[in-house]
Design a protein around this motif. Structure first.
Motif, mmCIF file in Angstrom:
data_model
loop_
_atom_site.group_PDB
_atom_site.id
_atom_site.type_symbol
_atom_site.label_atom_id
_atom_site.label_comp_id
_atom_site.label_asym_id
_atom_site.label_seq_id
_atom_site.Cartn_x
_atom_site.Cartn_y
_atom_site.Cartn_z
ATOM 1 N N PHE A 153 -1.067 -1.014 -4.154
ATOM 2 C CA PHE A 153 -2.455 -0.222 -4.136
ATOM 3 C C PHE A 153 -1.980 1.229 -3.662
ATOM 4 N N ALA A 154 -2.411 2.332 -4.392
ATOM 5 C CA ALA A 154 -2.176 3.519 -4.219
ATOM 6 C C ALA A 154 -3.178 4.234 -3.328
ATOM 7 N N ILE A 191 0.755 -1.204 -0.042
ATOM 8 C CA ILE A 191 -0.118 -0.086 0.081
ATOM 9 C C ILE A 191 0.883 1.170 0.079
ATOM 10 N N ALA A 192 0.830 2.137 -0.888
ATOM 11 C CA ALA A 192 1.536 3.195 -1.057
ATOM 12 C C ALA A 192 0.975 4.264 -0.355
ATOM 13 N N ALA A 237 4.216 1.663 2.398
ATOM 14 C CA ALA A 237 5.601 2.399 1.694
ATOM 15 C C ALA A 237 5.175 3.731 1.397
ATOM 16 N N SER A 238 6.015 4.595 1.494
ATOM 17 C CA SER A 238 6.022 6.201 0.838
ATOM 18 C C SER A 238 7.153 6.592 0.106
ATOM 19 N N GLU A 239 7.270 7.591 -0.445
ATOM 20 C CA GLU A 239 8.340 7.948 -1.451
ATOM 21 C C GLU A 239 9.507 8.252 -0.460
ATOM 22 N N LEU A 279 7.254 3.130 7.861
ATOM 23 C CA LEU A 279 7.238 3.020 6.646
ATOM 24 C C LEU A 279 8.380 2.736 5.708
ATOM 25 N N HIS A 280 8.216 1.702 4.971
ATOM 26 C CA HIS A 280 9.201 1.225 3.848
ATOM 27 C C HIS A 280 9.289 2.666 2.830
ATOM 28 N N LYS A 281 10.593 2.696 2.418
ATOM 29 C CA LYS A 281 10.735 3.383 1.130
ATOM 30 C C LYS A 281 10.791 2.393 0.066
#
Length: 239
Positions: free
Chosen positions: A104-105, A9-10, A49-51, A89-91
């Motif tokens: 999934f965004a 999930i982004a 994850a997020s940027e 959160l992952h990158k």
């Protein structure tokens, strides 16, 4: 071979004033929480994850109208699986797309700010698509599609049916001018620019999804659960 039963999930990294008194947009909590719960119930391992590896909550998404008591309990419990993964959160650059079957965004208006230039998330989604996985987005999450392309560099939504938050909804919320000040198009306009066929929900706030092969999109916060369920259904057809 079917893709792995694992979903990413982004989450948007952006935040900016949007609401009265300078209250900020960020991650719309239920647009990540609802899909998380759907995927876990369906037996998926789920990562977030997020940027940049960071996030801020959207003010509106924290109000009682949008975050029900049982949802607030999960979000505020720092030991819940969802909150632990949200706080760590992952990158996307730290993850291997080959380990996942669904991208999934999730969204929040802030997605309009960072998703169009989120090269890490876009590259992850592009690779997962090329590996035969499901790419999905809800509400403003469709802003990610500016850089999600197939092996020939063509936007994966070109020529496909998609939905997302309506321009009418932006007008009803009174935020269209703010979006323009960010120098960002609405989801409808972005879809048209990429050659997609935008399909509008019956009303801006009605639960509504579109599935076009391995591409799954949803219209608004009320569609987050249905969009994730449609993504699972599309994934199951790959088996």
């Amino acid at each position: 071979m079917a893709p792995p039963k694992r979903a990413l999930i982004a989450v948007t990294s952006a935040h900016a004033p949007l609401y009265p008194d300078g209250k900020e947009t960020g991650l719309f909590i239920t647009e990540a929480l609802h899909p998380f719960e759907v995927f876990r119930k369906a037996g998926f391992e789920v990562d977030l994850a997020s940027e940049t590896g960071s996030y801020s909550p959207d003010w509106l998404s924290m109000t009682d109208d949008w975050l029900k008591p049982e949802e607030r309990k999960v979000y505020e419990d720092k030991n819940s699986e969802f909150r632990r993964k949200l706080d760590n959160l992952h990158k996307p650059t730290d993850l291997n797309p080959a380990d996942y079957g669904i991208f999934f965004a999730s969204a929040g208006h802030a997605s309009l700010i960072d998703y169009p230039e989120a090269n890490g998330l876009q590259s992850f989604a592009s690779a997962l698509w090329e590996d035969g996985g499901i790419v999905s987005a809800v509400c403003h999450g469709g802003a990610i599609f500016t850089g999600v392309v197939d092996g020939h560099g063509v936007p994966i939504i070109k020529g496909r049916k998609v939905t997302g938050f309506t321009t009418k909804g932006e007008e009803e919320e009174g935020v269209l001018d703010t979006i323009k000040s960010w120098n960002r198009p609405t989801i409808e306009a972005s879809a048209a620019d990429l050659g997609a066929h935008y399909v509008s929900p019956p009303g801006p706030w009605d639960s509504f999804t579109q599935t076009d092969g391995r591409l799954v999109t949803g219209a608004n916060p009320a569609s987050a659960t249905a969009t994730a369920e449609a993504a699972v259904e599309a994934f199951n057809k790959l088996q």
